[in-house]
Every structure is written in C-alpha cells, then in structure tokens.
Design a protein around this motif. Structure first.
Motif, PDB file in Angstrom:
ATOM      1  N   ASP A   1       0.721  -1.172   0.066  1.00 35.95           N
ATOM      2  CA  ASP A   1       0.074   0.095   0.031  1.00 35.95           C
ATOM      3  C   ASP A   1       0.686   1.171  -0.084  1.00 35.95           C
ATOM      4  O   ASP A   1       0.371   2.230  -0.014  1.00 35.95           O
ATOM      5  CB  ASP A   1      -1.095  -0.002   1.113  1.00 35.95           C
ATOM      6  CG  ASP A   1      -1.837   1.056   1.174  1.00 35.95           C
ATOM      7  OD1 ASP A   1      -2.567   1.135   0.099  1.00 35.95           O
ATOM      8  OD2 ASP A   1      -2.105   1.795   2.098  1.00 35.95           O
ATOM      9  N   GLY A   2       1.998   1.166  -0.136  1.00 40.54           N
ATOM     10  CA  GLY A   2       2.850   2.338   0.109  1.00 40.54           C
ATOM     11  C   GLY A   2       3.249   3.115  -1.176  1.00 40.54           C
ATOM     12  O   GLY A   2       3.368   2.389  -2.242  1.00 40.54           O
ATOM     13  N   LEU A   3       3.411   4.466  -1.263  1.00 48.66           N
ATOM     14  CA  LEU A   3       3.847   5.221  -2.466  1.00 48.66           C
ATOM     15  C   LEU A   3       4.695   6.232  -2.134  1.00 48.66           C
ATOM     16  O   LEU A   3       4.410   6.916  -1.194  1.00 48.66           O
ATOM     17  CB  LEU A   3       2.656   5.664  -2.974  1.00 48.66           C
ATOM     18  CG  LEU A   3       2.735   6.494  -4.621  1.00 48.66           C
ATOM     19  CD1 LEU A   3       1.576   6.106  -5.491  1.00 48.66           C
ATOM     20  CD2 LEU A   3       3.009   7.798  -4.363  1.00 48.66           C
ATOM     21  N   LEU A   4       5.743   6.413  -2.739  1.00 49.92           N
ATOM     22  CA  LEU A   4       6.680   7.639  -2.610  1.00 49.92           C
ATOM     23  C   LEU A   4       6.638   8.619  -3.930  1.00 49.92           C
ATOM     24  O   LEU A   4       6.729   7.862  -4.894  1.00 49.92           O
ATOM     25  CB  LEU A   4       8.016   6.875  -2.540  1.00 49.92           C
ATOM     26  CG  LEU A   4       9.391   8.106  -2.436  1.00 49.92           C
ATOM     27  CD1 LEU A   4       9.117   8.940  -1.185  1.00 49.92           C
ATOM     28  CD2 LEU A   4      10.474   7.517  -2.537  1.00 49.92           C
ATOM     29  N   PHE A   5       6.579   9.755  -3.714  1.00 48.91           N
ATOM     30  CA  PHE A   5       6.818  10.697  -4.812  1.00 48.91           C
ATOM     31  C   PHE A   5       7.765  11.756  -4.212  1.00 48.91           C
ATOM     32  O   PHE A   5       7.720  12.491  -3.076  1.00 48.91           O
ATOM     33  CB  PHE A   5       5.274  11.241  -5.168  1.00 48.91           C
ATOM     34  CG  PHE A   5       5.441  12.212  -6.470  1.00 48.91           C
ATOM     35  CD1 PHE A   5       5.210  11.669  -7.702  1.00 48.91           C
ATOM     36  CD2 PHE A   5       5.695  13.340  -6.595  1.00 48.91           C
ATOM     37  CE1 PHE A   5       5.461  12.143  -8.993  1.00 48.91           C
ATOM     38  CE2 PHE A   5       5.900  14.261  -7.722  1.00 48.91           C
ATOM     39  CZ  PHE A   5       5.687  13.523  -8.881  1.00 48.91           C
ATOM     40  N   VAL A   6       8.833  11.794  -5.092  1.00 55.59           N
ATOM     41  CA  VAL A   6       9.858  12.861  -4.339  1.00 55.59           C
ATOM     42  C   VAL A   6      10.553  13.704  -5.754  1.00 55.59           C
ATOM     43  O   VAL A   6      10.572  12.938  -6.854  1.00 55.59           O
ATOM     44  CB  VAL A   6      11.199  12.155  -3.987  1.00 55.59           C
ATOM     45  CG1 VAL A   6      11.676  11.048  -4.804  1.00 55.59           C
ATOM     46  CG2 VAL A   6      12.209  13.041  -3.510  1.00 55.59           C
ATOM     47  N   VAL A   7      10.681  14.786  -5.788  1.00 48.77           N
ATOM     48  CA  VAL A   7      11.179  15.778  -6.585  1.00 48.77           C
ATOM     49  C   VAL A   7      12.388  16.075  -6.232  1.00 48.77           C
ATOM     50  O   VAL A   7      12.761  16.763  -5.353  1.00 48.77           O
ATOM     51  CB  VAL A   7      10.389  17.061  -7.105  1.00 48.77           C
ATOM     52  CG1 VAL A   7      10.647  17.646  -8.278  1.00 48.77           C
ATOM     53  CG2 VAL A   7       8.915  16.436  -7.261  1.00 48.77           C
TER      54      VAL A   7
ATOM     55  N   GLY B   1      -3.806   4.596   3.496  1.00 41.74           N
ATOM     56  CA  GLY B   1      -4.937   5.373   3.144  1.00 41.74           C
ATOM     57  C   GLY B   1      -4.621   6.785   3.328  1.00 41.74           C
ATOM     58  O   GLY B   1      -5.517   7.661   3.095  1.00 41.74           O
ATOM     59  N   GLU B   2      -3.439   7.320   3.509  1.00 38.23           N
ATOM     60  CA  GLU B   2      -3.272   8.704   4.065  1.00 38.23           C
ATOM     61  C   GLU B   2      -1.934   8.974   3.622  1.00 38.23           C
ATOM     62  O   GLU B   2      -1.026   8.410   3.492  1.00 38.23           O
ATOM     63  CB  GLU B   2      -3.733   9.060   5.457  1.00 38.23           C
ATOM     64  CG  GLU B   2      -2.747   8.298   6.441  1.00 38.23           C
ATOM     65  CD  GLU B   2      -3.165   8.358   8.106  1.00 38.23           C
ATOM     66  OE1 GLU B   2      -3.926   9.070   8.150  1.00 38.23           O
ATOM     67  OE2 GLU B   2      -2.208   7.839   8.819  1.00 38.23           O
ATOM     68  N   ASN B   3      -1.872  10.444   3.585  1.00 38.14           N
ATOM     69  CA  ASN B   3      -0.506  10.820   3.467  1.00 38.14           C
ATOM     70  C   ASN B   3       0.259  11.030   4.782  1.00 38.14           C
ATOM     71  O   ASN B   3      -0.247  11.340   5.841  1.00 38.14           O
ATOM     72  CB  ASN B   3      -0.558  12.440   3.281  1.00 38.14           C
ATOM     73  CG  ASN B   3       0.675  13.070   3.296  1.00 38.14           C
ATOM     74  OD1 ASN B   3       1.048  14.062   3.859  1.00 38.14           O
ATOM     75  ND2 ASN B   3       1.825  12.707   2.236  1.00 38.14           N
ATOM     76  N   ARG B   4       1.317  10.017   4.904  1.00 32.47           N
ATOM     77  CA  ARG B   4       2.314   9.854   6.130  1.00 32.47           C
ATOM     78  C   ARG B   4       3.111  10.825   6.309  1.00 32.47           C
ATOM     79  O   ARG B   4       3.578  10.786   7.574  1.00 32.47           O
ATOM     80  CB  ARG B   4       2.515   8.238   6.136  1.00 32.47           C
ATOM     81  CG  ARG B   4       1.431   7.369   6.074  1.00 32.47           C
ATOM     82  CD  ARG B   4       0.893   7.001   7.456  1.00 32.47           C
ATOM     83  NE  ARG B   4       2.056   6.510   8.373  1.00 32.47           N
ATOM     84  CZ  ARG B   4       2.559   5.284   8.271  1.00 32.47           C
ATOM     85  NH1 ARG B   4       1.837   4.262   7.740  1.00 32.47           N
ATOM     86  NH2 ARG B   4       3.400   4.758   8.937  1.00 32.47           N
ATOM     87  N   ARG B   5       3.676  11.316   5.252  1.00 36.26           N
ATOM     88  CA  ARG B   5       4.895  12.270   5.525  1.00 36.26           C
ATOM     89  C   ARG B   5       4.803  12.986   4.205  1.00 36.26           C
ATOM     90  O   ARG B   5       4.542  12.825   3.017  1.00 36.26           O
ATOM     91  CB  ARG B   5       6.171  11.329   5.395  1.00 36.26           C
ATOM     92  CG  ARG B   5       6.577  10.660   6.672  1.00 36.26           C
ATOM     93  CD  ARG B   5       7.995   9.766   6.598  1.00 36.26           C
ATOM     94  NE  ARG B   5       8.468   9.352   7.944  1.00 36.26           N
ATOM     95  CZ  ARG B   5       9.038   9.956   8.804  1.00 36.26           C
ATOM     96  NH1 ARG B   5       9.516  11.098   8.476  1.00 36.26           N
ATOM     97  NH2 ARG B   5       9.277   9.596   9.941  1.00 36.26           N
ATOM     98  N   LYS B   6       5.414  14.359   4.503  1.00 32.67           N
ATOM     99  CA  LYS B   6       5.577  15.345   3.496  1.00 32.67           C
ATOM    100  C   LYS B   6       6.736  16.450   3.712  1.00 32.67           C
ATOM    101  O   LYS B   6       7.066  16.526   5.075  1.00 32.67           O
ATOM    102  CB  LYS B   6       4.195  16.064   2.911  1.00 32.67           C
ATOM    103  CG  LYS B   6       3.619  16.642   4.317  1.00 32.67           C
ATOM    104  CD  LYS B   6       2.350  17.234   3.949  1.00 32.67           C
ATOM    105  CE  LYS B   6       1.592  18.175   5.025  1.00 32.67           C
ATOM    106  NZ  LYS B   6       0.989  17.390   6.007  1.00 32.67           N
ATOM    107  N   GLY B   7       7.294  16.876   2.909  1.00 28.92           N
ATOM    108  CA  GLY B   7       8.499  17.666   3.360  1.00 28.92           C
ATOM    109  C   GLY B   7       8.984  18.741   2.124  1.00 28.92           C
ATOM    110  O   GLY B   7       8.717  18.271   1.072  1.00 28.92           O
ATOM    111  N   MET B   8       9.749  19.637   2.461  1.00 29.52           N
ATOM    112  CA  MET B   8      10.409  20.218   1.647  1.00 29.52           C
ATOM    113  C   MET B   8      11.792  20.451   1.686  1.00 29.52           C
ATOM    114  O   MET B   8      12.461  20.215   2.723  1.00 29.52           O
ATOM    115  CB  MET B   8       9.664  22.041   1.693  1.00 29.52           C
ATOM    116  CG  MET B   8       8.160  22.029   1.447  1.00 29.52           C
ATOM    117  SD  MET B   8       7.660  23.717   1.813  1.00 29.52           S
ATOM    118  CE  MET B   8       7.357  23.507   3.611  1.00 29.52           C
ATOM    119  N   PHE B   9      12.535  20.815   0.408  1.00 23.98           N
ATOM    120  CA  PHE B   9      13.895  20.736   0.501  1.00 23.98           C
ATOM    121  C   PHE B   9      14.380  22.292   0.346  1.00 23.98           C
ATOM    122  O   PHE B   9      13.690  23.106  -0.072  1.00 23.98           O
ATOM    123  CB  PHE B   9      14.526  20.127  -0.784  1.00 23.98           C
ATOM    124  CG  PHE B   9      14.118  18.652  -0.929  1.00 23.98           C
ATOM    125  CD1 PHE B   9      14.183  17.686   0.058  1.00 23.98           C
ATOM    126  CD2 PHE B   9      13.338  18.295  -1.968  1.00 23.98           C
ATOM    127  CE1 PHE B   9      13.795  16.635   0.231  1.00 23.98           C
ATOM    128  CE2 PHE B   9      12.976  16.989  -2.013  1.00 23.98           C
ATOM    129  CZ  PHE B   9      13.080  16.158  -0.888  1.00 23.98           C
TER     130      PHE B   9
END
Length: 688
Positions: free
Chosen positions: A620-626, A669-677
């Motif tokens: 169920d995991g998904l990573l999106f990174v820029v 089912g939710e956003n677990r982590r988010k961050g900025m560089f």
C-alpha cells in the motif's frame, strides 16, 4: 477548488450591480423578489415560481433563466401576459396602464439539472469540476450562474427564498433562515436576504444540522451523517475566525454563516456560507488553513464586491489576510516561509506565455493564473503594508469596508484608500505591480571582501534583467559581530553597493526576509511538485521497475496539468535526450547515471523505500519525490514509486494537491509524510 478541492481555495465570487450603478445604465429597479422552488432529486427536476415587484416607471423587464427551462406561465399584476424567451433571456413588455405604479411580475417554470459529477476528478483548478447544476439523489448543487431561478438585471433590494424537497432533504442558500419544517413528506425552509448581493446558489442534501448563536450571528453546520461528528470543530472555528476578522474589519456583514457539505469536491465561498466537499471537511488541518480563507471572503469578495472590469483583487487580498496572516501570527519565520512559497510557486508555474497583468486576473483557471491572482496579489498587499505600516494598512481596509460594503470596489479604490491613509499618492507604486506582467529579476554579482585600515569593506552589484522595475531591495550583511542592513533603490540594470564593517563579514543576503515580489532564478528554486506542474518540457519515463499501469501514469500526468507530456519506456531513450527535459520516472531507473540524486534520508529499491529511517515495504506504500535533474542543471526530476498497482491507483490523484512539497509518502490510506527541500543559495554570497 482553490487549494481546497483536495487543495485548495477555493472560491466563487459573485458579481453585483449597486442601485446607483443600475440607475446609470437604466436597469429597472427590483424592490423585492420572492422565489419558491420544489426539488425532485430522483428526476433531476426543479419547479419554481418567482414574483418580482418593480418600482414605478417600468415598461419592459428582462430576466436570465436557464435556456433549458420551460416557461409555464407569466403574469403581470396577476394577469397572464405575453413574453419572449430565447437563449436564456426572458423578456416581458408591460401594459402601459401599469407604468405609473409599482408592478409585480410572476414567472412559473420548470427545468432539469443533471450535470455529470466526476467520480475521480483530476483537475484541482476548476472549483466545481465542470458541475454547474446537478439535482441528484446524492445531493443538489445549483450554482449562481446556472439559471435555476429568474435573475433580474439589477439585484433586488430584498429577497425571500422558499425551498421544498422530499422529507429529510435540507436546503441552504444565502440569507437568514427564518423558517424550517417537515410535514406530509416534505421538508421546507425559508430564507430572507435584507441586503442581497449577487446571484443565488443553492445546495441540498440529507443533512444533519447543528447550530450556534454568537453576537447576533447564526452559525450552522449542514453535514452528511458520516461527517456530523465534526460539527463542533467547525462551529468553534467559525466563531473564532468571525470574531478575529470582525476585530480587523468591522461587524460580520451577513445574518448567518453556514458550513455546508457538498457531495462532490468543492471549495466555494458564497455570501453567508461556504460549500466544502466531503473529503475536504474530514481533513484535520482545513479548519485552520483553507476554512478561514472562506470566512474572510464574507468581508472581501462577498461583502465588499469585486468590480471585475479593473480585475479581481479579492483572491490576493484574502490569501494575504487568511492563509498568509495566520502563518505570520505563528512566527516571523513561518510568515517568511509562506512568502517564499508564493514566490516559488510563481517562478515554478508561470511561464512567459502564461503570464499576464495582475489587473487582468478575474479568476483561477490553471496553476499559473492561481500563482498570479492569489500569490502575486498577496505579495502586492504585503508590499503595501511594508511601505505604509500596519496602522495605515488595516485602517484603509476598515475604511473600504465602511464605504463599500454591499457595493463594488476596484484596485483603484484600494489605491486611493492606501494613499489617503498614509498621506502619499501610491498610484505609481501600485501601477508598477498591477499593469505589468512578471516582476523584477535580480541577482548578486561581483561580490568582494577586503580590508581597508581597521575595517572590512564588502562591495558588489545588483544586476537587474530588463524590463526594469523601480524597487527598494533589502540587503543584509551577516558579520561576526551581528547583522548590518541597508535598503537599496534598484531602478537600473546595474546598481552598485557597499558595506563597511569592523567585524569579519560571513555572508551577504539579498532580500533575506522575502519582502519583495520578484521572479526567482532557477538557482533559488527548491525542487517541488509545482516544478513538475510548471515544466515546459516534461518527459515521463516508465522503467522496468514501474509498479503502475501506463494508464495510471497518464492519469498522474493529467492531474499535474501535463496531459500532453510524452511517455516512453526507459529502454527506448538515451541519456542525451534526457538532458533536454524535466523528467518523471515511474519506478527506479536502471541506469545509475540517470537515477535522480535523492536527498539525504530517502533511499529506494524496487520493493521498498525508507524516509528518515522509517521503512515502507507493504503493497500500500507510495513515494513521490522531486529532486534536481541528474544530467542538466536548472531542471528537475521526479520519482513516482508505488509499491503496487493498487497503491498507484489509490493515491495517484492526491499528489497534485501537495504542490509546495518536495517529497510525499502515502500509506494506510493517508499522507504519512511530506516535506520540502532547501533552495539553492542564488540570493546569498558566502565568504570563506
């Protein structure tokens, strides 16, 4: 919706014709309008009757009404009268004998509304996802422009709206609720506007209603049963923010404020209520982020109305007074970070071909228009406040509220109010930001440090790329003994400057607190989702490790506004071609030379990834990174890494709503982590 529609804000501003303005163009004066409608959700039908009382001296009246409507009867002073109806315009010539007295005109009609409601909307910029009118078993939404009742050319001086629906279906519109009852299988409500503004919208559904009374204002929640438990949270927040903004601008302009749930994602602000989609209402942060934005619109946009011929000032002002000001109240650092995000969004999303004058902004249609109307607009108000001070700035806003409540205001009205408040003509200052697209492009050049006698001297030049602006640019020199500051007037291509310090200089910063609207260089931009959304030349690469179907990848691109981007397999493209594009990889690329340089704390493999030491290896995991492009300076590369096709399907449409972030983790089912560089140091000169 504006950042609401799973973002964002969210928001419909209604046009208004004041009595004076209507008189100038010869519109008949509508003294009173009574509207009675019955909703039939199972057949998508509305039946209605509207009676308008016009002042004496009227020979001909016109209404706008849905072109799909069937007119059943028109009566003038109780007698059947002839009419013409074509293209949504209903015209009625009145008998001569009624011209010397006030006259009532009644229109009876029926009309169906059944716009398709998208199950998985991809765009976050259309606040209604193309739905203007829908009467369904799930719920009812009738927008102000759909023509669900006969709309007069001039807004009536008073309006009463009566709504009937099947038992248990509660309806909401503008005004004070003066009656509500259920009997004989029908639920009825009556609403009265003593100060009507603009055209009416209507919502209905199987709502559970909670209410509170505060300082003469009725506060309601109209929530579906599944979200009814959240009512207390929203009632508390509404009371808090109504008090806060009343202290800044004056009394709340309407008789009520209602938070109404919609059956599809929206973030609308109407006079006296806001309409939020079910998924939005459940987000825990909404009550202290986007929700205050909608409350502030009760003063700005729905109380003081927008004169659109001079541009829509309300979104920039409300972004500044809600989204930004609440961050500033947390701390100066939080305020600075928000201003930097506005500049970052503008530089990331607004390409030259999408740019336009702030004065030409009327409403959000894509990410670029949002960055201009909301972001640049907010920065203009911030710069005005910085120039004239808090007392003059908020004093001018209170003055506009007093003078323009229930009337239209323009950018010129704000310019005059700010000028009066500070005792100086601010027209040249305002015109520079309103009448020109873009903004100043500034850079540090030729920075040197040397000793002269017992002091250190730092010199350099500010380079401004034409077209030239006249701006006041803050500079800060950080030394071993503390900071030194100066404000430099920059109005040419090259502006030299110097600092003298008895202490060792360590670094020089240009506009360190982000007080000036300017176009950031690529070196100053952090990698974010919005960099992908604003890319002019994006290439999507499907690797052998991609755990999503190609259709899901294309859905992701469409949601990011990149539906025309080319999609290729990794084995069909070489490194040379990759240099010419911003990149979006689905799955980890095979070639290490093309693998995006992941920031510290993030590692990936085909079957799992970890962020700051937390491993995600379930399906169920998904990573999106820029991150920064592995082969080309100034470009970005994104990694879309679902751990299964199911995870890709589940989370693909959520990514676009996190535009300011550099990395996202979804699981459970939710956003677990988010961050900025952190951005690169394009506006900083370091001394070794």
């Amino acid at each position: 919706m504006k950042r609401f529609a799973a973002r964002t804000m969210l928001v419909l501003i209604l046009s208004f014709c004041s009595l004076a303005a209507c008189a100038e163009v010869g519109e008949p004066r509508a003294v009173r309008q009574e509207i009675a409608v019955t909703l039939f959700p199972e057949s998508h039908l509305l039946t209605g009757a509207s009676t308008v009382t016009f002042a004496a001296g009227v020979n001909r009246v016109t209404f706008s009404l849905s072109p799909a409507a069937a007119i059943e009867r028109v009566a003038v002073a109780g007698k059947v009268a002839p009419f013409s109806f074509a293209g949504g315009m209903l015209a009625i010539d009145l008998p001569r004998e009624v011209g010397s007295a006030s006259v009532s005109v009644t229109v009876s009609y029926r009309v169906t509304f059944n716009d398709p409601v998208p199950e998985r909307p991809t765009s976050s910029e259309d606040p209604g996802y193309g739905v203007n009118g829908a009467i369904t078993g799930q719920g009812v939404f009738l927008g102000s422009g759909v023509g669900w009742y006969p709309v007069t050319a001039a807004t009536p001086e008073r309006r009463i709206i009566r709504i009937a629906a099947p038992e248990g279906i509660e309806a909401v519109t503008s005004g004070r609720r003066i009656a509500r009852e259920t009997g004989h299988g029908v639920t009825r409500s009556t609403w009265e506007e003593l100060k009507p503004v603009g055209d009416l919208s209507l919502s209905a559904g199987p709502y559970r209603i909670e209410e509170r009374h505060m300082d003469g204002v009725d506060i309601y929640t109209y929530f579906y049963p599944d979200n009814a438990r959240l009512s207390a949270r929203y009632l508390d927040a509404a009371a808090k923010y109504i008090r806060f903004y009343s202290g800044l601008f004056g009394p709340y302009p309407f008789e009520k404020f209602a938070v109404v749930e919609n059956f599809f994602p929206t973030g609308y602000g109407f006079p006296s209520y806001t309409l939020l989609g079910s998924a939005i209402i459940r987000l825990p942060f909404i009550v202290d982020t986007s929700f205050p934005h909608e409350i502030a619109h009760c003063w700005w946009g729905n109380g003081v109305l927008v004169g659109y011929r001079d541009g829509n000032w309300s979104e920039g002002l409300v972004t500044y007074l809600a989204d930004y000001l609440l961050e500033e109240k947390k701390s100066p650092a939080a305020g600075r970070d928000y201003r930097l995000r506005l500049l970052t969004d503008y530089a990331s999303l607004v390409t030259p071909e999408r740019d336009f004058q702030l004065r030409n902004f009327t409403g959000r249609v894509d990410p670029a228009s949002r960055a201009i109307g909301y972001g640049k607009g907010a920065m203009v108000f911030h710069m005005v406040r910085s120039v004239i001070g808090d007392q003059a700035f908020f004093g001018a806003l209170r003055e506009i509220c007093r003078e323009k409540l229930y009337k239209t205001a323009t950018w010129q009205d704000f310019t005059r109010a700010f000028s009066r408040s500070v005792g100086k003509d601010l027209t040249p200052f305002m015109e520079q930001w309103l009448a020109r697209p873009g903004g100043p492009r500034l850079a540090l050049a030729g920075i040197s440090r040397r000793q002269e006698g017992g002091n250190w001297v730092v010199t350099g030049t500010i380079i401004q790329t034409p077209p030239l602006y006249d701006v006041s640019l803050p500079l800060r020199l950080e030394t071993a003994g503390g900071p030194l500051r100066q404000t430099l007037r920059v109005d040419r291509e090259r502006t030299p400057f110097s600092f003298s310090s008895s202490d060792l200089p360590r670094r020089l910063l240009m506009d360190p607190d982000v007080e000036l609207f300017r176009v950031l260089s690529s070196d100053e931009l952090p990698p974010t989702v919005n960099r992908i959304k604003g890319s002019k030349n994006l290439l999507a690469v499907i690797t052998k490790n991609c755990q999503a179907r190609e259709g899901t990848v294309r859905l992701l691109l469409e949601s990011l506004g990149q539906g025309r981007a080319t999609v290729v397999s990794e084995d069909k493209i070489g490194a040379t071609s990759l240099r010419d594009h911003d990149l979006l990889f689905c799955g980890a690329p095979q070639q290490q030379t093309t693998f995006p340089a992941l920031p510290g704390g993030i590692s990936v493999s085909r079957r799992e990834f970890s962020v700051d030491g937390e491993r995600f290896n379930g399906s169920d995991g998904l990573l999106f990174v820029v991150t920064r492009h592995p082969l080309a300076a100034g470009r970005v590369a994104a990694l879309f890494l679902p751990l299964s096709d199911g995870a890709a399907e589940r989370y693909v449409l959520k990514i676009t709503h996190y535009g300011k972030y550099g990395y996202l983790v979804f699981a459970g089912g939710e956003n677990r982590r988010k961050g900025m560089f952190a951005p690169a140091a394009g506006s900083v000169a370091e001394f070794n």
